[in-house]
Design an enzyme around this catalytic site. Structure first.
Site, short mmCIF file in Angstrom:
data_model
loop_
_atom_site.label_atom_id
_atom_site.label_comp_id
_atom_site.label_asym_id
_atom_site.label_seq_id
_atom_site.Cartn_x
_atom_site.Cartn_y
_atom_site.Cartn_z
N LYS A 29 -25.09 -27.69 -49.59
CA LYS A 29 -24.42 -26.92 -48.52
C LYS A 29 -24.04 -27.85 -47.36
O LYS A 29 -22.97 -27.72 -46.78
CB LYS A 29 -25.34 -25.77 -48.06
CG LYS A 29 -25.41 -24.66 -49.10
CD LYS A 29 -26.55 -23.68 -48.92
CE LYS A 29 -26.60 -22.74 -50.13
NZ LYS A 29 -27.73 -21.80 -50.11
N GLN A 38 -32.69 -20.10 -46.27
CA GLN A 38 -32.71 -20.40 -47.71
C GLN A 38 -33.86 -19.65 -48.39
O GLN A 38 -35.02 -19.79 -47.99
CB GLN A 38 -32.83 -21.92 -47.92
CG GLN A 38 -32.73 -22.36 -49.36
CD GLN A 38 -31.35 -22.10 -49.98
OE1 GLN A 38 -30.31 -22.36 -49.37
NE2 GLN A 38 -31.33 -21.57 -51.19
N ASP A 61 -24.91 -14.87 -44.74
CA ASP A 61 -24.95 -14.33 -46.11
C ASP A 61 -24.90 -12.81 -46.11
O ASP A 61 -25.10 -12.18 -47.15
CB ASP A 61 -26.17 -14.86 -46.89
CG ASP A 61 -25.82 -15.13 -48.36
OD1 ASP A 61 -24.66 -14.83 -48.76
OD2 ASP A 61 -26.68 -15.62 -49.09
#
Ligand code: NAP
Length: 284
Positions: free
Chosen positions: A51, A95, A118
């Site tokens: 990422k 994460q 997200d």
């Protein structure tokens, strides 16, 4: 049979994000993605590193906040709160998975919805399921984009999604339904799953069990999207038995090189989307 090439398509998406970032930065500060990683998970380290590389390739800033494996819930939420307050941070990614002592749901909902890249806070998921969100979880977004990129019709199709996590299964099911597919979600308690899967024109598998879907399950000519990532003997395997299933379907995603790279590309897009939304709010 055609391979749905997520790797090539993700490069196209990232090239477009780079252009859009350059344009955005003419009048605004460079968007910054903050990734929080709790140490102790090898796969998470690999994902966060990729990422960061993607941010660099797209002209976005990134920073990684590393926390020890034994971090407490309060310490984690304090870090999130600081990032929420930090005006240089446009987007926050926690994460997953987290170690057992931590409550993921509580931690996710500590992220400000405006920075929840997200789209996993209750507020953002509510908007997503209601069909009025500006963005969606990265993996689900990537899957829909991939189907559309290959001209695969969604409207009117029978779509079966195996797996009901908010991160993947339920969010992709919602997006498919908003695109007018007829959607069935299967999970670990589903009865007669094989019969349900055989009805699928579009099959999305997001379980995390290597090669659980064999050719017998799949309808002739189906479109098969394999989200699963299983590390077996240092090899990456999907949830679908690719070699056998590919003979039967019209389109299929490989693992690796299918959904994974698209998740990262859509994370870049979502970071820019959040920065734009924050900038437009500041103008009001
Ligand atoms: P998860 O939260 O563990 O959810 C797994 C889902 O599979 C659950 O809903 C579970 O049902 C269901 N399930 C388990 N065993 C089953 C069975 N035998 N039959 C039918 N359903 C079953 O996992 P996740 O976060 O959604 O991730 C799923 C997979 O996708 C993992 O391999 C993960 O590594 C991968 N992934 C890939 C990407 C990517 O970018 N490619 C992104 C995210 C995740 P219950 O709800 O009943 O327990």
């Amino acid at each position: 049979m055609e391979i749905l090439n997520g790797k090539t398509f993700s490069a196209e998406i990232k090239a477009k994000v780079k252009e859009d970032v350059e344009e955005f930065c003419k009048n605004h500060k460079t968007p910054l993605l903050a990734c929080i990683i709790v140490e102790g998970n090898k796969a998470s380290e690999i994902y966060v590193a990729s990422k960061q590389r993607a941010c660099e390739a797209c002209g976005l800033l990134s920073k990684v906040v590393r926390l020890p494996e034994d971090v407490t819930q309060n310490q984690l939420e304090k870090v999130i709160s600081n990032l929420n307050e930090d005006e240089s941070v446009s987007a926050i990614l926690l994460q997953l998975p987290l170690p057992k002592q931590l409550d993921s749901n509580r931690a996710i909902n500590a992220i400000s919805p405006e920075k929840d890249v997200d789209c996993l806070t209750n507020q953002n998921l509510g908007k997503l399921f209601a069909g009025n969100s500006n963005f969606a979880p990265c993996t689900a977004t990537g899957i829909i984009k991939l189907l559309e990129r290959y001209g695969i019709q969604i409207e009117g199709k029978n779509a079966v999604v195996i797996g009901r996590s908010l991160l993947v299964g339920r969010s992709v099911a919602s997006l498919l339904e908003h695109k007018n597919a007829t959607v069935t979600i299967c999970h670990s308690k589903t009865k007669n799953m094989e019969e349900i899967i055989k009805q699928a024109d579009i099959l999305v598998v997001a379980v995390g069990k290597a090669h659980m879907i064999g050719a017998d399950f799949v309808k002739e000519g189906a479109v098969v999207v394999d989200v699963g990532i299983n590390r077996i003997d240092e090899k990456l395997l999907g949830d679908v038995d690719f070699e056998n299933v590919k003979e039967k379907c019209s389109y299929i995603t490989p693992v690796p090189g299918g959904v994974g790279p698209l998740t990262v590309a859509c994370l870049m897009e979502n970071t820019l989307t959040l920065a734009k939304l924050q900038a437009s709010k500041n103008l009001k």
